[in-house]
Scaffold this active site. Structure first.
Site, short mmCIF file in Angstrom:
data_model
loop_
_atom_site.label_atom_id
_atom_site.label_comp_id
_atom_site.label_asym_id
_atom_site.label_seq_id
_atom_site.Cartn_x
_atom_site.Cartn_y
_atom_site.Cartn_z
N TYR A 111 -55.58 1.13 27.63
CA TYR A 111 -55.07 0.51 26.40
C TYR A 111 -55.89 -0.75 26.14
O TYR A 111 -56.15 -1.52 27.07
CB TYR A 111 -53.59 0.14 26.58
CG TYR A 111 -52.98 -0.57 25.38
CD1 TYR A 111 -52.76 0.10 24.19
CD2 TYR A 111 -52.63 -1.92 25.45
CE1 TYR A 111 -52.20 -0.56 23.08
CE2 TYR A 111 -52.07 -2.58 24.36
CZ TYR A 111 -51.86 -1.89 23.18
OH TYR A 111 -51.32 -2.54 22.09
N ASP A 119 -62.78 -4.60 29.67
CA ASP A 119 -61.56 -5.20 29.14
C ASP A 119 -60.76 -5.69 30.35
O ASP A 119 -60.08 -4.91 31.02
CB ASP A 119 -60.78 -4.17 28.32
CG ASP A 119 -59.50 -4.77 27.77
OD1 ASP A 119 -59.19 -5.93 28.09
OD2 ASP A 119 -58.80 -4.05 27.03
N LYS A 144 -53.86 -12.51 28.78
CA LYS A 144 -52.70 -12.48 29.68
C LYS A 144 -52.67 -13.58 30.74
O LYS A 144 -52.32 -14.71 30.45
CB LYS A 144 -52.59 -11.09 30.30
CG LYS A 144 -52.29 -10.00 29.25
CD LYS A 144 -51.74 -8.75 29.86
CE LYS A 144 -51.74 -7.57 28.90
NZ LYS A 144 -50.47 -7.35 28.23
C1 LIG Z 1 -56.16 -4.07 29.04
C2 LIG Z 1 -55.56 -4.59 27.77
N1 LIG Z 1 -56.37 -4.92 26.76
C3 LIG Z 1 -55.90 -5.42 25.60
C4 LIG Z 1 -54.55 -5.58 25.41
C5 LIG Z 1 -54.03 -6.13 24.12
O1 LIG Z 1 -53.60 -7.43 24.34
P1 LIG Z 1 -52.53 -8.13 23.36
O2 LIG Z 1 -51.23 -7.43 23.57
O3 LIG Z 1 -52.55 -9.56 23.81
O4 LIG Z 1 -53.05 -7.95 21.98
C6 LIG Z 1 -53.67 -5.25 26.45
C7 LIG Z 1 -52.22 -5.42 26.28
O5 LIG Z 1 -51.41 -4.96 27.04
C8 LIG Z 1 -54.19 -4.73 27.65
O6 LIG Z 1 -53.38 -4.36 28.66
#
Ligand SMILES: Cc1ncc(COP(=O)(O)O)c(C=O)c1O
Length: 437
Positions: A147, A244, A272
């Site tokens: 994700y 990511d 996060k």
């Molecule tokens: C690996 C990863 N990338 C991007 C995101 C998106 O982040 P946000 O919810 O702060 O937009 C998440 C959210 O859970 C994530 O787990």
């Protein structure tokens, strides 16, 4: 009890009328109106308190941010000090932004330059657009189970039902089919699947984006060599490699998982745990790529955000990183994570439950299936029905776990050895009950 499905697992709960009258579903993000519907009154350390005073030991951790624990005194103090003197100037730069950028560049190997934004979705959005700009190519590769946020380019094939694996599985109605179609989905840990996608789309792949450890389906560890081979494949094909690290960054170490595995991507996204729960994210990487953004004179890739580099979030991030710079912090996090994984593996074995206990560092989870757990297809064997019931009973006992099948638990610095042991006792009692029925 065994309904083997990989759909979102915990079931929607009815919110109190007051909330749902004015807020669709009574919550501000999907997956918050799950059993038990919580009207949260207070958060402190490793605990969440509901409005009736019941407390829950928090392993959900808002999907990952509060790595130090909730309302950590160092973070709260730094924020209080900041807000006495600075709110959002919206022009130029603050000393906090420079200090934070320096820290990020110091710690995360791939970062030569970095820009701040507010959420992980923004960071991955900008990373992909930058990759398209520098390569002049349109398509990207992601992996089934990963994700990367809510925008169309990546909002497909996360926790897919078995019959959608290998096919289009969008997260949302309203996504542009043309955008979804420009994202090719490969299998994690299978270099062959990436080589085949590259060959079918020769000269067309702008970027490969992945969670180096896909935690959005629990914890798939990269097999030895996979990330290195992907690095080389991206280089040979002049494709931008994006790690990511929105979950893995700061959770698995100050340098993210890239420091752990020794593989340096071209671009990295962070969020996060970077600010222990305050809204900030970052996109960084090679200076020649980052200098394409129009924050720099002559840059031709648009980058803007009203709240980017907000002083409060920068203060929170700096305080968080300073606490994590004490090696004792990661020693504690990793010790507790390992204790939870060891304890769970023993419990499952003792009680004859078919299980694979997985995780890394401060992350732990149980798949209710035999090993291996190398890719998403393996996880289709997970017994989601068993997980839903197990989670429900643990939440009733005051242990708050993430409300989805295939998700993970997070330990924070505020969790104690006693908390882990209490959790393990509750897990064993629950498993014993369920096995007996
Ligand atoms: C690996 C990863 N990338 C991007 C995101 C998106 O982040 P946000 O919810 O702060 O937009 C998440 C959210 O859970 C994530 O787990």
């Amino acid at each position: 009890m065994s309904t083997k499905t990989n759909a979102v697992a915990a079931g929607k709960e009815s919110p109190p009328g007051a909330a749902s009258e004015v807020i669709p579903g009574g919550v501000n993000s999907s997956l918050r109106n799950v059993y038990p519907f919580l009207a949260v009154a207070r958060t402190e350390g490793a605990w969440i308190y509901d409005s009736a005073g019941k407390r829950y030991l928090d392993y959900q951790a808002a999907f990952g941010p509060p790595i130090l624990g909730h309302c950590h005194p160092r973070v709260s103090r730094r924020i209080r000090e900041t807000l006495e003197t600075l709110d959002l100037p919206g022009i130029g730069i603050t000393a906090l932004e420079i200090e934070l950028a320096r820290k990020l560049v110091e710690h995360v190997p791939s970062l030569e330059k970095v820009l701040l934004c507010n959420s992980g979705s923004e960071a991955t959005y900008h990373a992909i657009r930058l990759a398209r700009a520098v390569t002049g190519r349109a398509k990207i590769i992601k992996f089934q189970g990963c994700y990367h946020g809510f925008h169309d380019a990546v909002a497909r094939n996360v926790i897919s039902p078995a019959d959608r694996v290998g096919k289009l599985d969008p997260l949302s109605e309203g996504s542009l089919p043309e955008v979804l179609a420009h994202t090719i989905v490969c299998e994690f840990n299978s270099l062959d699947s990436v080589v085949a996608a590259m060959e079918r789309n020769r000269g067309q792949i702008a970027a490969v984006i992945l969670e180096p450890v896909p935690h959005n389906v629990g914890c798939l560890l990269p097999r030895p060599g996979f990330l290195e081979e992907l690095r080389e494949l991206a280089r040979v094909n002049e494709t931008i490699l994006i790690f990511d690290e929105v979950i893995t960054g700061f959770r698995h170490g100050l340098g993210g998982y890239q420091k752990v595995c020794g593989v340096t991507p071209d671009l990295t996204t962070l969020g996060k745990a970077m600010a222990n729960g305050y809204p900030i994210a970052a996109l960084g990487g090679r200076a020649d790529l980052m200098d394409r953004f129009n924050t720099r004179s002559g840059g031709d890739v648009f980058f803007a955000g009203t709240y980017n580099g907000h002083p409060i979030a920068c203060a929170a991030a700096l305080a968080t990183i300073e606490v994590l710079e004490d090696p004792a912090a990661y020693d504690h996090l990793f010790e507790l994570g390992a204790r939870a994984r060891r304890g769970l593996a023993d419990i499952m074995a003792r009680n004859g439950v078919r299980a694979t206990v997985a995780g890394y560092g401060s992350v732990f989870l149980t798949y209710f299936m035999d090993p291996p757990a190398d890719n998403y297809t393996d996880l289709l064997r997970n017994d989601a029905g068993f997980f839903i019931e197990y989670r429900r009973r643990l939440v009733d006992r005051g242990i708050y776990k993430l409300p989805m099948n295939l998700k993970r638990n997070h330990v924070s610095l505020s969790h104690s050895l006693e908390d882990i042991d209490w959790t393990l006792e509750a897990c064993e009692d629950t498993i014993k009950e369920m096995v007996k029925e």
